[in-house]
Design an enzyme around this catalytic site. Structure first.
Site, short mmCIF file in Angstrom:
data_model
loop_
_atom_site.label_atom_id
_atom_site.label_comp_id
_atom_site.label_asym_id
_atom_site.label_seq_id
_atom_site.Cartn_x
_atom_site.Cartn_y
_atom_site.Cartn_z
N ASP A 176 0.83 -1.21 0.00
CA ASP A 176 0.00 0.00 0.00
C ASP A 176 0.86 1.27 0.00
O ASP A 176 1.99 1.26 0.51
CB ASP A 176 -0.92 -0.02 1.24
CG ASP A 176 -2.11 0.91 1.09
OD1 ASP A 176 -2.35 1.40 -0.03
OD2 ASP A 176 -2.80 1.14 2.10
N HIS A 217 2.37 3.10 -8.95
CA HIS A 217 2.14 1.67 -9.24
C HIS A 217 3.30 1.11 -10.05
O HIS A 217 3.74 0.00 -9.83
CB HIS A 217 0.83 1.48 -10.00
CG HIS A 217 -0.38 1.92 -9.25
ND1 HIS A 217 -0.59 1.61 -7.92
CD2 HIS A 217 -1.46 2.66 -9.62
CE1 HIS A 217 -1.73 2.14 -7.52
NE2 HIS A 217 -2.28 2.78 -8.52
N LEU A 247 9.74 -21.14 -4.64
CA LEU A 247 8.80 -20.18 -4.04
C LEU A 247 7.46 -20.14 -4.79
O LEU A 247 7.42 -20.08 -6.01
CB LEU A 247 9.43 -18.78 -4.09
CG LEU A 247 8.54 -17.62 -3.65
CD1 LEU A 247 8.35 -17.61 -2.14
CD2 LEU A 247 9.13 -16.27 -4.11
C1 IPE Z 1 -5.63 -2.63 -0.14
O1 IPE Z 1 -5.25 -1.32 -0.30
C2 IPE Z 1 -5.65 -3.33 -1.47
C3 IPE Z 1 -4.36 -3.57 -2.09
C4 IPE Z 1 -3.19 -3.27 -1.58
C5 IPE Z 1 -4.39 -4.23 -3.35
P1 IPE Z 1 -6.30 -0.14 -0.48
O2 IPE Z 1 -5.51 1.10 -0.63
O3 IPE Z 1 -7.25 -0.46 -1.56
O4 IPE Z 1 -7.10 -0.16 0.91
P2 IPE Z 1 -7.88 0.97 1.67
O5 IPE Z 1 -8.81 1.60 0.68
O6 IPE Z 1 -6.87 1.95 2.17
O7 IPE Z 1 -8.56 0.26 2.79
C1 IPE Z 2 -1.60 0.21 -3.30
O1 IPE Z 2 -1.38 1.57 -3.35
C2 IPE Z 2 -1.87 -0.40 -4.65
C3 IPE Z 2 -3.26 -0.81 -4.87
C4 IPE Z 2 -4.23 -0.75 -4.01
C5 IPE Z 2 -3.58 -1.33 -6.17
P1 IPE Z 2 -2.56 2.61 -3.38
O2 IPE Z 2 -2.92 2.88 -4.81
O3 IPE Z 2 -3.67 2.18 -2.51
O4 IPE Z 2 -1.85 3.90 -2.77
P2 IPE Z 2 -2.46 4.91 -1.71
O5 IPE Z 2 -2.92 4.09 -0.55
O6 IPE Z 2 -3.58 5.60 -2.40
O7 IPE Z 2 -1.33 5.79 -1.38
MG MG Z 3 -4.08 2.40 -0.57
#
Ligand code: IPE
Ligand code: IPE
Ligand code: MG
Length: 254
Positions: free
Chosen positions: A34, A51, A145
């Site tokens: 995240d 990303h 793995l």
């Molecule tokens: C969780 O992250 C999903 C992934 C890392 C794929 P999100 O960014 O979507 O979660 P919330 O919205 O902060 O709960």
């Molecule tokens: C995690 O990073 C990747 C996915 C959920 C696909 P985010 O895109 O949620 O990044 P933040 O949380 O908005 O910074």
């Molecule tokens: Mg996120």
């Protein structure tokens, strides 16, 4: 340009590696990757740049897992709730598996990695499905793995599907209601055949599960860090494992 904007990644010394290898290595590590969007925003870049950068971190974590002989690495890549994001971002995320695998698949094969998917891939675009199916198929005989991507995954929908399948099997006489156990439920989940995560890592400072493996994480050790996923380096990864090695897992006992 991105390189300049990336925090210098720290690696660990051979001594640290040796120390960690002497301890208990988690069999299954799950990561909620995240913070990509915030990483990009901090640099005045579009969210998708985060990303893209995050993809490189996946490479390095896979390498570390191989070095430590971790058996299963599950990466939460796209949740069932992530469809709520702007179309441009979702479109970009759907292209990532193909982008990642087009470069990485030969290396994964060489490293004896077996790719697996947990999630409903039927709803993914054709090119995404094709890329992941090809990776699963070409690595199916590897026994190193297990690199398990949670893609279009949501724990509640997984549980609901499991309950529906169990109900159908009971009705058809394939499953005996009297014999439904915790193992039965485990077997009806998408993660069937995989051990439960020993260690869950979440980056970016969010302290929640976001619908990730609610059943499977019942007794996992959790480790959270403020570090954003694109900045997550080998030192952070080892920090998580060292923290895990200090934990006492009691499973309700003494
Ligand atoms: C969780 O992250 C999903 C992934 C890392 C794929 P999100 O960014 O979507 O979660 P919330 O919205 O902060 O709960
Ligand atoms: C995690 O990073 C990747 C996915 C959920 C696909 P985010 O895109 O949620 O990044 P933040 O949380 O908005 O910074
Ligand atoms: Mg996120």
């Amino acid at each position: 340009m991105l390189n300049k904007l990336t925090r210098r990644k720290k690696t660990v010394s051979d001594d640290t590696k040796k120390d960690v290898l002497h301890g208990d290595i988690p069999v299954h590590i799950a990561i909620i990757m995240d913070g990509n969007g915030r990483w990009a925003k901090q640099r005045g870049l579009p969210r998708v740049a985060g990303h893209r950068e995050g993809m490189n971190v996946v490479r390095s974590v896979v390498r570390s897992c191989n070095e430590l002989d971790v058996k299963i690495l599950t990466l939460y890549a796209f949740s069932t709730e992530n469809w709520k994001r702007p179309k441009t971002e979702v479109d970009f995320l759907m292209k990532l598996p193909e982008k990642f695998l087009s470069v990485e698949l030969p290396k994964l094969i060489e490293e004896n990695v077996r790719v697996r998917i947990t999630g409903d891939i039927e709803r993914l675009p054709e090119f995404t499905k094709k890329a992941v199916n090809e990776a699963v198929e070409t690595t199916k005989n590897n026994n190193g793995l297990i690199l398990n991507f949670a893609l279009n995954y949501g724990s509640r929908s997984e549980l609901m599907d499991a309950f529906k399948s169990m109900y159908a099997d009971v009705r058809e006489g394939v499953l005996d209601e009297q014999h439904i156990s915790e193992e039965t439920v485990t077997d009806y989940l998408m993660t069937s055949g995989l051990s439960e995560p020993d260690l869950l890592i979440r980056t970016s400072g969010e302290i929640r599960l976001s619908n990730f493996m609610l059943w499977q994480l019942a007794y996992s050790e959790f480790w959270f860090t403020e570090v954003l996923w694109p900045d997550f380096d080998q030192e952070n990864f080892y920090e998580a494992i060292q923290a895990y090695q200090q934990r006492q897992r009691r499973y309700g006992g003494v």
